[in-house]
Design an enzyme around this catalytic site. Sequence first.
Site, PDB file in Angstrom:
ATOM      1  N   GLY A   8      -6.054  -3.690  -9.837  1.00 36.95           N
ATOM      2  CA  GLY A   8      -4.941  -3.485  -8.892  1.00 36.95           C
ATOM      3  C   GLY A   8      -3.592  -3.711  -9.543  1.00 36.95           C
ATOM      4  N   THR A  10      -1.355  -1.652 -10.299  1.00 40.17           N
ATOM      5  CA  THR A  10      -0.264  -0.811  -9.769  1.00 40.17           C
ATOM      6  C   THR A  10       0.322  -1.386  -8.476  1.00 40.17           C
ATOM      7  N   GLY A  11      -0.294  -2.446  -7.948  1.00 39.79           N
ATOM      8  CA  GLY A  11       0.171  -3.017  -6.681  1.00 39.79           C
ATOM      9  C   GLY A  11       1.369  -3.943  -6.889  1.00 39.79           C
ATOM     10  N   ASP A  13       1.626  -7.285  -6.489  1.00 35.75           N
ATOM     11  CA  ASP A  13       1.322  -8.501  -7.258  1.00 35.75           C
ATOM     12  C   ASP A  13       0.903  -8.162  -8.685  1.00 35.75           C
ATOM     13  N   ALA A  82      -7.452  -4.229  -3.811  1.00 29.20           N
ATOM     14  CA  ALA A  82      -7.980  -4.300  -2.442  1.00 29.20           C
ATOM     15  C   ALA A  82      -7.323  -3.249  -1.571  1.00 29.20           C
ATOM     16  N   GLN A  83      -8.003  -2.913  -0.465  1.00 26.74           N
ATOM     17  CA  GLN A  83      -7.337  -2.221   0.636  1.00 26.74           C
ATOM     18  C   GLN A  83      -6.649  -3.372   1.354  1.00 26.74           C
ATOM     19  N   THR A 127      -6.808 -14.844   0.980  1.00 23.88           N
ATOM     20  CA  THR A 127      -5.680 -14.651   1.904  1.00 23.88           C
ATOM     21  C   THR A 127      -5.652 -15.614   3.088  1.00 23.88           C
ATOM     22  N   GLU A 129      -5.122 -14.706   5.903  1.00 22.42           N
ATOM     23  CA  GLU A 129      -5.746 -14.006   7.035  1.00 22.42           C
ATOM     24  C   GLU A 129      -7.106 -14.628   7.382  1.00 22.42           C
ATOM     25  N   TYR A 151     -10.250  -6.558   7.800  1.00 18.55           N
ATOM     26  CA  TYR A 151      -9.743  -6.975   6.478  1.00 18.55           C
ATOM     27  C   TYR A 151     -10.112  -8.441   6.217  1.00 18.55           C
ATOM     28  N   LYS A 155     -12.517 -10.114   3.387  1.00 15.16           N
ATOM     29  CA  LYS A 155     -11.980 -11.095   2.432  1.00 15.16           C
ATOM     30  C   LYS A 155     -12.743 -12.421   2.525  1.00 15.16           C
TER      31      LYS A 155
HETATM   32  P1  NAP Z   1      -1.051  -3.848  -2.861  1.00 16.32           P
HETATM   33  O1  NAP Z   1       0.374  -3.697  -3.240  1.00 16.32           O
HETATM   34  O2  NAP Z   1      -1.582  -3.085  -1.684  1.00 16.32           O
HETATM   35  O3  NAP Z   1      -1.939  -3.467  -4.155  1.00 16.32           O
HETATM   36  C1  NAP Z   1      -3.325  -3.253  -4.056  1.00 16.32           C
HETATM   37  C2  NAP Z   1      -3.839  -2.732  -5.381  1.00 16.32           C
HETATM   38  O4  NAP Z   1      -5.239  -2.491  -5.248  1.00 16.32           O
HETATM   39  C3  NAP Z   1      -3.211  -1.400  -5.817  1.00 16.32           C
HETATM   40  O5  NAP Z   1      -3.058  -1.415  -7.212  1.00 16.32           O
HETATM   41  C4  NAP Z   1      -4.276  -0.385  -5.412  1.00 16.32           C
HETATM   42  O6  NAP Z   1      -4.270   0.780  -6.198  1.00 16.32           O
HETATM   43  C5  NAP Z   1      -5.541  -1.187  -5.746  1.00 16.32           C
HETATM   44  N1  NAP Z   1      -6.737  -0.661  -5.092  1.00 16.32           N
HETATM   45  C6  NAP Z   1      -6.923  -0.350  -3.793  1.00 16.32           C
HETATM   46  N2  NAP Z   1      -8.183   0.095  -3.586  1.00 16.32           N
HETATM   47  C7  NAP Z   1      -8.802   0.082  -4.797  1.00 16.32           C
HETATM   48  C8  NAP Z   1     -10.095   0.436  -5.244  1.00 16.32           C
HETATM   49  N3  NAP Z   1     -11.017   0.917  -4.432  1.00 16.32           N
HETATM   50  N4  NAP Z   1     -10.365   0.287  -6.569  1.00 16.32           N
HETATM   51  C9  NAP Z   1      -9.453  -0.172  -7.428  1.00 16.32           C
HETATM   52  N5  NAP Z   1      -8.196  -0.503  -7.075  1.00 16.32           N
HETATM   53  C10 NAP Z   1      -7.881  -0.393  -5.757  1.00 16.32           C
HETATM   54  O7  NAP Z   1      -1.430  -5.368  -2.596  1.00 16.32           O
HETATM   55  P2  NAP Z   1      -0.654  -6.705  -3.065  1.00 16.32           P
HETATM   56  O8  NAP Z   1       0.311  -7.078  -2.009  1.00 16.32           O
HETATM   57  O9  NAP Z   1      -0.216  -6.558  -4.464  1.00 16.32           O
HETATM   58  O10 NAP Z   1      -1.849  -7.768  -2.974  1.00 16.32           O
HETATM   59  C11 NAP Z   1      -2.692  -8.031  -4.088  1.00 16.32           C
HETATM   60  C12 NAP Z   1      -3.966  -8.690  -3.602  1.00 16.32           C
HETATM   61  O11 NAP Z   1      -3.656  -9.902  -2.908  1.00 16.32           O
HETATM   62  C13 NAP Z   1      -4.789  -7.874  -2.617  1.00 16.32           C
HETATM   63  O12 NAP Z   1      -6.136  -8.159  -2.865  1.00 16.32           O
HETATM   64  C14 NAP Z   1      -4.390  -8.407  -1.253  1.00 16.32           C
HETATM   65  O13 NAP Z   1      -5.421  -8.198  -0.320  1.00 16.32           O
HETATM   66  C15 NAP Z   1      -4.194  -9.864  -1.591  1.00 16.32           C
HETATM   67  N6  NAP Z   1      -3.222 -10.597  -0.784  1.00 16.32           N
HETATM   68  C16 NAP Z   1      -1.950 -10.141  -0.638  1.00 16.32           C
HETATM   69  C17 NAP Z   1      -1.021 -10.897   0.075  1.00 16.32           C
HETATM   70  C18 NAP Z   1       0.409 -10.446   0.225  1.00 16.32           C
HETATM   71  O14 NAP Z   1       1.094 -11.006   1.089  1.00 16.32           O
HETATM   72  N7  NAP Z   1       0.893  -9.531  -0.590  1.00 16.32           N
HETATM   73  C19 NAP Z   1      -1.414 -12.127   0.617  1.00 16.32           C
HETATM   74  C20 NAP Z   1      -2.732 -12.565   0.431  1.00 16.32           C
HETATM   75  C21 NAP Z   1      -3.609 -11.805  -0.291  1.00 16.32           C
HETATM   76  P3  NAP Z   1      -3.418   2.093  -5.769  1.00 16.32           P
HETATM   77  O15 NAP Z   1      -2.038   1.852  -6.325  1.00 16.32           O
HETATM   78  O16 NAP Z   1      -4.166   3.168  -6.439  1.00 16.32           O
HETATM   79  O17 NAP Z   1      -3.446   2.140  -4.277  1.00 16.32           O
HETATM   80  O1  F7E Z   2       2.300  -7.859   9.324  1.00 13.44           O
HETATM   81  C1  F7E Z   2       3.616  -7.875  12.760  1.00 13.44           C
HETATM   82  C2  F7E Z   2       2.108  -7.705  12.567  1.00 13.44           C
HETATM   83  O2  F7E Z   2       1.556  -5.907   7.969  1.00 13.44           O
HETATM   84  C3  F7E Z   2       2.857  -9.131   9.576  1.00 13.44           C
HETATM   85  C4  F7E Z   2      -1.016  -8.332   3.750  1.00 13.44           C
HETATM   86  O3  F7E Z   2      -0.376  -8.467   2.501  1.00 13.44           O
HETATM   87  O4  F7E Z   2      -0.338 -10.524   4.455  1.00 13.44           O
HETATM   88  C5  F7E Z   2      -0.266  -9.154   4.780  1.00 13.44           C
HETATM   89  O5  F7E Z   2      -0.843  -8.898   6.055  1.00 13.44           O
HETATM   90  C6  F7E Z   2       3.001  -9.362  11.082  1.00 13.44           C
HETATM   91  C7  F7E Z   2       1.741  -9.009  11.890  1.00 13.44           C
HETATM   92  O6  F7E Z   2       1.330  -8.258   7.052  1.00 13.44           O
HETATM   93  C8  F7E Z   2       5.078  -4.562  12.727  1.00 13.44           C
HETATM   94  O7  F7E Z   2       1.467  -7.503  13.825  1.00 13.44           O
HETATM   95  C9  F7E Z   2       5.238  -6.363  13.922  1.00 13.44           C
HETATM   96  O8  F7E Z   2       1.517  -9.997  12.883  1.00 13.44           O
HETATM   97  O9  F7E Z   2       3.539  -7.255   7.193  1.00 13.44           O
HETATM   98  P1  F7E Z   2       2.222  -7.228   7.843  1.00 13.44           P
HETATM   99  P2  F7E Z   2      -0.036  -9.016   7.422  1.00 13.44           P
HETATM  100  O10 F7E Z   2      -0.814  -8.319   8.457  1.00 13.44           O
HETATM  101  O11 F7E Z   2       0.320 -10.433   7.687  1.00 13.44           O
HETATM  102  C10 F7E Z   2      -1.669 -11.073   4.411  1.00 13.44           C
HETATM  103  C11 F7E Z   2      -1.565 -12.518   4.010  1.00 13.44           C
HETATM  104  C12 F7E Z   2      -2.591 -10.266   3.552  1.00 13.44           C
HETATM  105  O12 F7E Z   2      -3.530 -10.789   2.982  1.00 13.44           O
HETATM  106  C13 F7E Z   2      -2.478  -8.785   3.633  1.00 13.44           C
HETATM  107  O13 F7E Z   2      -3.023  -8.185   2.470  1.00 13.44           O
HETATM  108  O14 F7E Z   2       4.037  -8.501  11.552  1.00 13.44           O
HETATM  109  N1  F7E Z   2       4.340  -6.618  12.931  1.00 13.44           N
HETATM  110  N2  F7E Z   2       5.676  -5.118  13.820  1.00 13.44           N
HETATM  111  C14 F7E Z   2       4.237  -5.516  12.169  1.00 13.44           C
HETATM  112  N3  F7E Z   2       3.502  -5.274  11.052  1.00 13.44           N
HETATM  113  C15 F7E Z   2       3.627  -4.044  10.466  1.00 13.44           C
HETATM  114  N4  F7E Z   2       2.946  -3.783   9.317  1.00 13.44           N
HETATM  115  N5  F7E Z   2       4.437  -3.084  11.008  1.00 13.44           N
HETATM  116  C16 F7E Z   2       5.181  -3.282  12.142  1.00 13.44           C
HETATM  117  O15 F7E Z   2       5.897  -2.385  12.598  1.00 13.44           O
END
Ligand code: NAP
Ligand code: F7E
Length: 362
Positions: A8, A10-11, A13, A82-83, A127, A129, A151, A155
């Site tokens: 991941g 390209t994401g 993080d 991840a998705q 996460t 979550e 999700y 996880k």
């Molecule tokens: P992100 O921007 O959505 O990046 C996800 C990465 O996973 C992208 O590089 C994507 O590739 C790749 N990916 C998706 N499906 C794949 C598959 N089937 N095989 C291989 N690669 C795949 O997510 P992020 O915010 O950087 O988060 C990184 C990780 O931390 C994730 O696992 C997420 O669930 C977890 N996480 C994030 C947060 C947060 O707040 N950001 C908090 C807690 C946990 P493409 O570019 O091709 O789509």
């Molecule tokens: O939503 C509310 C929504 O989509 C945050 C991922 O990185 O963090 C992320 O998940 C809150 C939720 O992030 C809109 O209902 C209101 O309560 O930005 P979000 P998330 O769902 O917390 C966790 C830790 C991860 O692990 C995940 O990978 O905001 N909300 N209005 C909205 N959310 C979105 N997306 N769009 C709205 O218009």
Amino acid sequence: MKRALITGVTGQDGSFLAELLLEKGYDVHGTIRRSSVDFRERIAHLEGHSNFHLHYADLGDSMSIIQVVKKVAPDEIYNLAAQSHVQVSFDSPEFTCDVDATGVLRVLEAVRQCDLQDKCRIYQASTSELYGKVEEVPQNENTPFHPYSPYAVAKQYGFWIVKEYREAYGMFCCSGILFNHESERRGETFVTRKITLAAARIAQGKQDKLYLGNLGSLRDWGYAKDYVECMWLILQNDKPEDFVIATGEQHSVREFCQLAFRRVGIELRFEGEGEDEKGIDTATGKVLVEVSPDFYRPTDVVNLWGDPTKARKELGWNPQKTSFEQLVNLMVDADMAKVAAERASEHVKMNLAEYLEKGIVK
Ligand code: NAP
Ligand code: F7E
């Protein structure tokens, strides 16, 4: 020289972590997915670096993972792929389960099958979550899980299978239970980035209104660049353990909106309740933010607030390096610059079309 493999890359993080590990002198290998168009915007600046390498692999395809693990033989794996969109997981629960749950198992097994289990340390992107319909506020490493979306359920499997491999095979594999972390590189459909981009567009006359879902939802939002440092620290620890990574502060979506609009010079006043709540520009009386039930979730996590005491004490990590206000401001500033650049390029295209029409340029 240590070798790291980041799934991941390209994401959001993945790109920050790759930068950090290159700075630390690692040989960095990242996985990308094959697609008809390449989306590598976040890592474009790293391509060409002599210690940065890309490989095709998909978390849904164990053979591709085994191949890359065998070829790279990494000292550390950061499984970030991840998705990652919670709302999308309601529409694609099976895909989310395959990638976010079974995908973790595929990575762990690839390490075992390549006979690297005694050498390779593994970080799993877990996460907040998992706490879902929270049973305690704030949440720490001992708070019970109550996942509240497809999700989160996927996880949760990832979290437990990592723990299982640690205990069953003595592997150095750990989960970082990360609370929401954001940045100027955040995907545009996550709420923070959706807000900062809309504030920038509205301020520059490119958008009229912003539609959001649950404005009262509470999150502990940190800066992604600070959080990837903690992923690295978790793998440098003496013992393989799981850590909560959070700032220890909680804010609502509504508050995020107010700060973001303030940064572009618009003071918002919220009036009404539920679906009738509106964000009004106090200077003009115009409604700039409205609620759309389209963004409500079948089950929503509304009260996340992390306790980072363990990470601070045991890893020496500073959870408050970037304040909430600094985070909002840096995201808004980046989006103001992005929108301004888009407008400038539109202007150039419009002028060019006019000049071509008038025969000024041929
Ligand atoms: P992100 O921007 O959505 O990046 C996800 C990465 O996973 C992208 O590089 C994507 O590739 C790749 N990916 C998706 N499906 C794949 C598959 N089937 N095989 C291989 N690669 C795949 O997510 P992020 O915010 O950087 O988060 C990184 C990780 O931390 C994730 O696992 C997420 O669930 C977890 N996480 C994030 C947060 C947060 O707040 N950001 C908090 C807690 C946990 P493409 O570019 O091709 O789509
Ligand atoms: O939503 C509310 C929504 O989509 C945050 C991922 O990185 O963090 C992320 O998940 C809150 C939720 O992030 C809109 O209902 C209101 O309560 O930005 P979000 P998330 O769902 O917390 C966790 C830790 C991860 O692990 C995940 O990978 O905001 N909300 N209005 C909205 N959310 C979105 N997306 N769009 C709205 O218009």
